[in-house]
Design an enzyme around this catalytic site. Structure first.
Site, PDB file in Angstrom:
ATOM      1  N   ARG A   1       0.884  -1.181   0.000  1.00  0.00           N
ATOM      2  CA  ARG A   1       0.000   0.000   0.000  1.00  0.00           C
ATOM      3  C   ARG A   1       0.908   1.213   0.000  1.00  0.00           C
ATOM      4  O   ARG A   1       1.684   1.417   0.928  1.00  0.00           O
ATOM      5  CB  ARG A   1      -0.898  -0.014   1.239  1.00  0.00           C
ATOM      6  CG  ARG A   1      -1.675   1.277   1.422  1.00  0.00           C
ATOM      7  CD  ARG A   1      -2.788   1.171   2.432  1.00  0.00           C
ATOM      8  NE  ARG A   1      -3.911   0.434   1.886  1.00  0.00           N
ATOM      9  CZ  ARG A   1      -5.145   0.455   2.401  1.00  0.00           C
ATOM     10  NH1 ARG A   1      -5.397   1.191   3.477  1.00  0.00           N
ATOM     11  NH2 ARG A   1      -6.125  -0.242   1.850  1.00  0.00           N
TER      12      ARG A   1
ATOM     13  N   GLN B   1     -10.151  -3.938  -3.650  1.00  0.00           N
ATOM     14  CA  GLN B   1     -11.467  -3.419  -3.276  1.00  0.00           C
ATOM     15  C   GLN B   1     -12.473  -3.645  -4.402  1.00  0.00           C
ATOM     16  O   GLN B   1     -13.615  -4.066  -4.162  1.00  0.00           O
ATOM     17  CB  GLN B   1     -11.357  -1.922  -2.949  1.00  0.00           C
ATOM     18  CG  GLN B   1     -12.665  -1.291  -2.511  1.00  0.00           C
ATOM     19  CD  GLN B   1     -13.140  -1.836  -1.179  1.00  0.00           C
ATOM     20  OE1 GLN B   1     -12.389  -1.886  -0.216  1.00  0.00           O
ATOM     21  NE2 GLN B   1     -14.390  -2.256  -1.096  1.00  0.00           N
TER      22      GLN B   1
ATOM     23  N   ASP C   1     -17.220   7.242  -1.648  1.00  0.00           N
ATOM     24  CA  ASP C   1     -15.993   7.073  -0.863  1.00  0.00           C
ATOM     25  C   ASP C   1     -15.672   8.431  -0.250  1.00  0.00           C
ATOM     26  O   ASP C   1     -16.272   9.451  -0.623  1.00  0.00           O
ATOM     27  CB  ASP C   1     -14.854   6.563  -1.780  1.00  0.00           C
ATOM     28  CG  ASP C   1     -13.584   6.218  -1.001  1.00  0.00           C
ATOM     29  OD1 ASP C   1     -13.649   6.097   0.248  1.00  0.00           O
ATOM     30  OD2 ASP C   1     -12.515   6.059  -1.625  1.00  0.00           O
TER      31      ASP C   1
ATOM     32  N   CYS D   1     -16.510   1.640   0.434  1.00  0.00           N
ATOM     33  CA  CYS D   1     -15.361   0.754   0.704  1.00  0.00           C
ATOM     34  C   CYS D   1     -14.952   0.786   2.163  1.00  0.00           C
ATOM     35  O   CYS D   1     -14.323  -0.140   2.646  1.00  0.00           O
ATOM     36  CB  CYS D   1     -14.188   1.171  -0.185  1.00  0.00           C
ATOM     37  SG  CYS D   1     -13.708   2.896   0.057  1.00  0.00           S
TER      38      CYS D   1
ATOM     39  N   ARG E   1     -14.213  -8.751   1.193  1.00  0.00           N
ATOM     40  CA  ARG E   1     -12.773  -8.524   1.032  1.00  0.00           C
ATOM     41  C   ARG E   1     -11.990  -9.788   1.391  1.00  0.00           C
ATOM     42  O   ARG E   1     -10.950 -10.075   0.814  1.00  0.00           O
ATOM     43  CB  ARG E   1     -12.301  -7.343   1.911  1.00  0.00           C
ATOM     44  CG  ARG E   1     -12.836  -5.967   1.500  1.00  0.00           C
ATOM     45  CD  ARG E   1     -12.272  -5.525   0.155  1.00  0.00           C
ATOM     46  NE  ARG E   1     -10.831  -5.608   0.118  1.00  0.00           N
ATOM     47  CZ  ARG E   1      -9.995  -4.643   0.498  1.00  0.00           C
ATOM     48  NH1 ARG E   1     -10.461  -3.477   0.871  1.00  0.00           N
ATOM     49  NH2 ARG E   1      -8.672  -4.805   0.441  1.00  0.00           N
TER      50      ARG E   1
END
Ligand code: CP
Ligand code: NVA
Length: 314
Positions: free
Chosen positions: A110, A140, A233, A273, A301
């Protein structure tokens, strides 16, 4: 059959997948979910395999779902804060990649800059998985597509509305996925917040083949009118904190609230998300409503992480 082609590959972008590979990953995710509810949590497809996870930013879902998925598949996951690795003191990514490559069977990362992932993938021979960058969040999108199919069936028959930041990483990956599978995606966003042109171009190429439609509008009502799915989001993503005030001001017309969702189909689903900022992109009543599927979406997920890991590292 389409899963075999994924073995040993990276997953940096949804654009890396063919429509067949994307569908096959979703099918496998449903398979893992069914088995999970039959009590088959441990499926040792990755015994002896080790995933390294490098995080430059915070994470709850991605970090925990990847780690649990590895454990349930019989492997091991190691978490590293990028700050605590020598990376945090300036060791080049290309050097880190070639060293970790010798220890690990796969790397999830990430990062702030998508370029870091590209460099990591270029120098590491083991599969590199995008665990979110400024540009995309493919893990995602897999869970999002799985959730939409689970709740609403064939995506190609649906109207999906995304409200808020049109250049959002989660939206970029979702847009690429919908472009491969068909369906109508309305993006309601403010001027200056349109999707990144390189992502839109890729999506439009795939959309021509799948008959998907991607429509950008300034009008939130046009986007949600008769929609089957409403997605939003955060307006301020990780790394954008300095722009907070401007973003909140510019994107405020796109808040998903009780007034706006009246225009959607009665049985629309609300997706996010997570993490969510109640009172900003969504109101408490909408996210806590019976239409909200955010917890199932978050659960998915885990099942999609298992599919990705089993296929890439298997
Ligand atoms: N949705 C998502 O990626 O959440 P985390 O930031 O908690 O991983
Ligand atoms: N767009 C958000 C997603 C978090 C999962 C961010 O990048 O912060």
């Amino acid at each position: 059959m389409h899963l075999k082609t994924l073995r040993g590959r990276d997953l940096i972008s949804i654009a890396d997948l063919s429509p067949e590979e994307l569908r096959a990953l979703i099918d496998l995710s449903f398979d893992f979910k069914r088995r999970y509810y039959l009590g088959e949590r441990s499926i040792p497809l990755l015994s002896g395999k080790i995933l390294g996870m490098i995080f430059e930013k915070h994470s709850t879902r991605t970090r925990v779902s990847l780690q649990v998925a590895m454990l349930q598949l019989g492997g091991v996951a190691l978490y590293f804060s990028a700050q605590e690795l020598q990376l945090g003191r300036g060791e080049p990514i290309k050097d880190t990649a070639r060293v970790l490559d010798r220890y690990l069977d796969g790397i999830a990362a990430r990062v702030y800059s998508h370029k870091s992932l590209i460099e990591l993938a270029e120098y590491a021979k083991v599969p590199v998985i995008n665990a979110l960058s400024d540009l995309e969040h493919p893990l995602q999108a897999l869970a999002d597509v799985m959730t939409i199919i689970e709740k609403k069936g064939d995506i190609s028959k649906l109207k999906i509305a995304f409200l808020g930041d049109g250049a959002d990483n989660v939206l970029h990956s979702l847009m690429l996925a919908i472009a491969k599978l068909g369906g109508k995606l309305y993006i309601a966003t403010a001027p200056g917040y349109d999707p990144r042109p390189e992502i839109l171009r890729l999506a439009e190429e795939d959309a021509r083949k799948s008959n998907a439609q991607i429509i950008i509008t300034r009008d939130p009502i046009e986007a949600v009118r008769d929609a089957d799915v409403i997605y939003t989001d955060v307006w301020v993503s990780m790394g954008q904190e300095a722009e907070r005030e401007r973003r909140l001001r510019d994107l405020s017309p796109y808040q998903v609230n009780a007034e706006l969702v009246k225009y959607a189909k009665k049985d629309y689903i609300f997706m996010h998300c997570l993490p969510a900022r109640r009172g900003e992109e969504v109101t408490e009543d909408v996210i806590e409503s019976a239409n909200s599927v955010v917890w199932d979406q978050a659960e998915n997920r885990l099942h999609t992480a298992k599919a990705v890991l089993a296929v890439l590292l298997g």
